[in-house]
Design an enzyme around this catalytic site. Structure first.
Site, PDB file in Angstrom:
ATOM      1  N   TRP A  97       0.932  -1.222   0.134  1.00 50.25           N
ATOM      2  CA  TRP A  97      -0.167  -0.034  -0.042  1.00 50.25           C
ATOM      3  C   TRP A  97       0.820   1.160   0.019  1.00 50.25           C
ATOM      4  O   TRP A  97       0.567   2.283  -0.652  1.00 50.25           O
ATOM      5  CB  TRP A  97      -0.851  -0.002   1.191  1.00 50.25           C
ATOM      6  CG  TRP A  97      -1.978   1.020   1.302  1.00 50.25           C
ATOM      7  CD1 TRP A  97      -2.530   1.763   0.190  1.00 50.25           C
ATOM      8  CD2 TRP A  97      -2.868   1.565   2.465  1.00 50.25           C
ATOM      9  NE1 TRP A  97      -3.610   2.583   0.561  1.00 50.25           N
ATOM     10  CE2 TRP A  97      -3.604   2.320   1.841  1.00 50.25           C
ATOM     11  CE3 TRP A  97      -2.807   1.007   3.762  1.00 50.25           C
ATOM     12  CZ2 TRP A  97      -4.649   3.042   2.909  1.00 50.25           C
ATOM     13  CZ3 TRP A  97      -3.500   1.700   4.532  1.00 50.25           C
ATOM     14  CH2 TRP A  97      -4.588   2.568   4.251  1.00 50.25           C
ATOM     15  N   HIS A 156      13.349  -4.039   3.780  1.00 47.18           N
ATOM     16  CA  HIS A 156      12.912  -4.568   5.005  1.00 47.18           C
ATOM     17  C   HIS A 156      13.959  -4.592   5.765  1.00 47.18           C
ATOM     18  O   HIS A 156      13.903  -4.975   6.930  1.00 47.18           O
ATOM     19  CB  HIS A 156      12.318  -6.091   4.821  1.00 47.18           C
ATOM     20  CG  HIS A 156      10.759  -6.162   4.203  1.00 47.18           C
ATOM     21  ND1 HIS A 156      10.056  -5.346   4.387  1.00 47.18           N
ATOM     22  CD2 HIS A 156      10.366  -6.969   3.249  1.00 47.18           C
ATOM     23  CE1 HIS A 156       8.810  -5.835   3.832  1.00 47.18           C
ATOM     24  NE2 HIS A 156       9.276  -6.825   2.887  1.00 47.18           N
ATOM     25  N   TYR A 238       0.356   1.729  10.065  1.00 50.27           N
ATOM     26  CA  TYR A 238      -0.827   1.399   9.275  1.00 50.27           C
ATOM     27  C   TYR A 238      -2.167   1.503   9.537  1.00 50.27           C
ATOM     28  O   TYR A 238      -2.959   1.874   8.836  1.00 50.27           O
ATOM     29  CB  TYR A 238      -0.581  -0.343   9.248  1.00 50.27           C
ATOM     30  CG  TYR A 238      -1.569  -0.818   8.242  1.00 50.27           C
ATOM     31  CD1 TYR A 238      -1.498  -1.043   6.867  1.00 50.27           C
ATOM     32  CD2 TYR A 238      -2.371  -1.771   8.829  1.00 50.27           C
ATOM     33  CE1 TYR A 238      -2.348  -1.806   6.029  1.00 50.27           C
ATOM     34  CE2 TYR A 238      -3.731  -2.507   8.019  1.00 50.27           C
ATOM     35  CZ  TYR A 238      -3.516  -2.685   6.664  1.00 50.27           C
ATOM     36  OH  TYR A 238      -4.190  -3.125   6.149  1.00 50.27           O
ATOM     37  N   ARG A 306      -5.171  -9.002   1.016  1.00 53.08           N
ATOM     38  CA  ARG A 306      -5.904 -10.004   1.939  1.00 53.08           C
ATOM     39  C   ARG A 306      -7.215  -9.462   2.527  1.00 53.08           C
ATOM     40  O   ARG A 306      -7.913  -8.968   1.807  1.00 53.08           O
ATOM     41  CB  ARG A 306      -4.987 -10.836   2.973  1.00 53.08           C
ATOM     42  CG  ARG A 306      -5.652 -12.122   3.572  1.00 53.08           C
ATOM     43  CD  ARG A 306      -4.738 -12.821   4.495  1.00 53.08           C
ATOM     44  NE  ARG A 306      -4.610 -11.888   5.848  1.00 53.08           N
ATOM     45  CZ  ARG A 306      -5.090 -12.175   6.993  1.00 53.08           C
ATOM     46  NH1 ARG A 306      -6.291 -13.209   6.884  1.00 53.08           N
ATOM     47  NH2 ARG A 306      -4.964 -11.377   7.811  1.00 53.08           N
ATOM     48  N   LYS A 307      -7.228  -9.158   3.776  1.00 51.34           N
ATOM     49  CA  LYS A 307      -8.182  -8.508   4.248  1.00 51.34           C
ATOM     50  C   LYS A 307      -8.022  -6.924   4.525  1.00 51.34           C
ATOM     51  O   LYS A 307      -8.978  -6.075   4.443  1.00 51.34           O
ATOM     52  CB  LYS A 307      -8.452  -9.027   5.815  1.00 51.34           C
ATOM     53  CG  LYS A 307      -9.063 -10.490   6.008  1.00 51.34           C
ATOM     54  CD  LYS A 307      -9.470 -10.683   7.294  1.00 51.34           C
ATOM     55  CE  LYS A 307     -10.332 -12.004   7.342  1.00 51.34           C
ATOM     56  NZ  LYS A 307     -10.414 -12.412   8.722  1.00 51.34           N
ATOM     57  N   GLY A 308      -6.974  -6.593   4.953  1.00 50.61           N
ATOM     58  CA  GLY A 308      -6.620  -5.058   5.036  1.00 50.61           C
ATOM     59  C   GLY A 308      -7.412  -4.516   6.190  1.00 50.61           C
ATOM     60  O   GLY A 308      -8.065  -3.408   6.060  1.00 50.61           O
TER      61      GLY A 308
HETATM   62  P1  A3P Z   1      -3.489  -8.455   5.961  1.00 49.83           P
HETATM   63  O1  A3P Z   1      -3.008  -9.993   5.458  1.00 49.83           O
HETATM   64  O2  A3P Z   1      -3.891  -8.316   7.311  1.00 49.83           O
HETATM   65  O3  A3P Z   1      -5.092  -8.428   5.236  1.00 49.83           O
HETATM   66  P2  A3P Z   1       2.593  -5.771   2.895  1.00 49.83           P
HETATM   67  O4  A3P Z   1       2.396  -4.979   1.886  1.00 49.83           O
HETATM   68  O5  A3P Z   1       3.670  -5.239   3.919  1.00 49.83           O
HETATM   69  O6  A3P Z   1       3.031  -7.368   2.604  1.00 49.83           O
HETATM   70  O7  A3P Z   1       1.335  -5.998   4.008  1.00 49.83           O
HETATM   71  C1  A3P Z   1       0.154  -6.600   3.547  1.00 49.83           C
HETATM   72  C2  A3P Z   1      -0.867  -6.284   4.482  1.00 49.83           C
HETATM   73  O8  A3P Z   1      -1.539  -5.068   3.879  1.00 49.83           O
HETATM   74  C3  A3P Z   1      -2.011  -7.266   4.347  1.00 49.83           C
HETATM   75  O9  A3P Z   1      -2.815  -7.272   5.468  1.00 49.83           O
HETATM   76  C4  A3P Z   1      -2.796  -6.441   3.138  1.00 49.83           C
HETATM   77  O10 A3P Z   1      -4.076  -7.052   3.045  1.00 49.83           O
HETATM   78  C5  A3P Z   1      -2.557  -5.346   3.468  1.00 49.83           C
HETATM   79  N1  A3P Z   1      -2.727  -4.287   2.319  1.00 49.83           N
HETATM   80  C6  A3P Z   1      -2.404  -4.692   1.111  1.00 49.83           C
HETATM   81  N2  A3P Z   1      -2.804  -3.679   0.272  1.00 49.83           N
HETATM   82  C7  A3P Z   1      -3.551  -2.743   1.017  1.00 49.83           C
HETATM   83  C8  A3P Z   1      -4.352  -1.566   0.691  1.00 49.83           C
HETATM   84  N3  A3P Z   1      -4.077  -0.900  -0.446  1.00 49.83           N
HETATM   85  N4  A3P Z   1      -4.923  -1.031   1.556  1.00 49.83           N
HETATM   86  C9  A3P Z   1      -4.882  -1.517   2.986  1.00 49.83           C
HETATM   87  N5  A3P Z   1      -4.053  -2.553   3.473  1.00 49.83           N
HETATM   88  C10 A3P Z   1      -3.666  -3.098   2.128  1.00 49.83           C
END
Ligand code: A3P
Length: 367
Positions: A97, A156, A238, A306-308
């Site tokens: 994101w 990271h 976040y 996934r859920k976000g």
């Molecule tokens: P969840 O697994 O809790 O749903 P990263 O990008 O660092 O790998 O983090 C992934 C997490 O960010 C996941 O959380 C994902 O669903 C969430 N995510 C990805 N895109 C997003 C967006 N546009 N807005 C909000 N959350 C997002």
């Protein structure tokens, strides 16, 4: 280091990484890991963790072997440029994101969010902003050289292991409430073919031995840097981004020296960027429904969305587990000024996590 003329930034903006380095096979055939660090790697403490994989401890950070090679290579070979912006995070804290929002904000003059062919509508965010460890561990760092300035880069790495040239760049760090981060990481690794119970990852995290752990030192490194040099290190959460994404985009623009003009505000650009980068909008795109990311591990693009939400951990942890990790993290952060206010607030697993946590998520406080 010579300064970049800031007035150029908004006209130039970053270009999508994949538009410059468009391998048919996403770089697979060109993987050529550096071999000169084998002696260092051989001496590192290691543990069997996460299925059959090993984690190695390099400079107090637990990493998969390719991550170690990548970090050493970055430390020795990376050359920064004026105008480089580094996006940093522990995995699963909203990196995807942040990449989308930062790219869209920095590149808005060249690629307005109204553009039907905007890079973020045809590419996965990870194809727009490169993951440094991946490239350096595959011997593909020349691809970063091919990118015109200003470059958006992602890592990271802990702050403590950044080479000086990276630590001196503008850095945007995003973190997340650790329990939600762990649940997200577990799902992500499962989807990439690792098979292990959530409790294994939880135990590793409590010992500070989860991938990219310890969690607390990852947080504290950037937290301390951001309090010392707020103009150079922006510390985001976040949960705050979810609570007010438009303010986050404005904050990003100011931090990157490309604040929205009155005309852009009047035209609704910050809102348009947020809508284009929302999880619902991104997950519906063909570029994010298909394709894979990663050179050594392969992650389906769709698994990044996934859920976000905040508070999904209640579905995977007992109250006792929550209290344990909250106490460990709380203790490690004690005295730093960084706190997560959801620590210890959960009374019952049966309650709706969002009801419980949303009022406190935006108050993850820095006091
Ligand atoms: P969840 O697994 O809790 O749903 P990263 O990008 O660092 O790998 O983090 C992934 C997490 O960010 C996941 O959380 C994902 O669903 C969430 N995510 C990805 N895109 C997003 C967006 N546009 N807005 C909000 N959350 C997002």
């Amino acid at each position: 280091m010579a300064a970049l003329d800031k007035s150029c930034l908004v006209e130039l903006g970053p270009v999508p990484f994949k538009d410059v380095n468009n391998d048919d096979d996403n770089g697979q055939t060109a993987i050529s890991p550096p071999t000169e660090y084998a002696d260092i790697v051989a001496t590192l403490p290691s543990i069997a963790a996460i299925g059959d994989s090993q984690l190695l401890k390099y400079q107090d950070v637990w990493l998969f072997i390719h991550g170690v090679t990548g970090v050493i290579s970055i430390q020795r070979r990376f050359k920064s440029r004026p105008g480089d912006v580094l996006l940093a995070s522990p995995p699963k804290c909203g990196t995807t994101w942040l990449k989308a929002l930062s790219f869209a904000t920095m590149a808005r003059a060249k690629y307005p969010p109204s553009d039907a062919n905007h890079p973020l509508r045809r590419l996965n965010p990870h194809e727009c902003v490169p993951f440094m460890e991946n490239l350096f561990s595959a011997g593909q760092e020349a691809k970063l050289e091919a990118l015109p300035s200003p470059r958006l880069l992602q890592t990271h790495m802990h702050y403590s292991v950044l080479p000086r040239s990276l630590a001196d760049c503008k850095i945007v760090f995003v973190c997340r409430e650790p329990k939600d981060m762990l649940v997200s990481m577990w799902h992500f690794l499962q989807s990439a073919g690792f098979s292990f119970p959530f409790s294994d990852l939880f135990e590793l995290a409590c010992q500070g031995q989860n991938p990219h752990g310890p969690i607390w030192s990852h947080l504290l490194g950037y937290w301390t840097a951001s309090t010392a040099r707020p103009e150079m290190v922006l510390f985001l959460r976040y949960e705050d981004m979810l609570a007010d994404p438009v303010s986050t985009v404005r904050q990003l623009a100011r931090f990157m020296d490309v604040p929205f003009t009155a005309a852009e505000e009047a035209a609704g650009l910050p809102v348009d960027i947020v809508e284009m980068c929302s999880i619902d909008a991104l997950r519906e795109l063909e570029a994010n429904k298909t394709g894979k990311f990663g050179l050594f591990f392969k992650f389906q693009h769709q698994t990044f969305f996934r859920k976000g939400v905040v508070g999904d951990w209640v579905n995977y942890m007992t109250p006792e587990m929550a209290r344990r990790i909250d106490a460990i993290v709380g203790d490690k952060l004690h005295g730093s000024g960084l706190t997560f206010t959801s620590v210890g607030t959960i009374a019952s697993q049966d309650q709706d996590a969002r009801t419980l946590l949303l009022p406190t998520s935006s108050s993850l406080s820095s006091s």
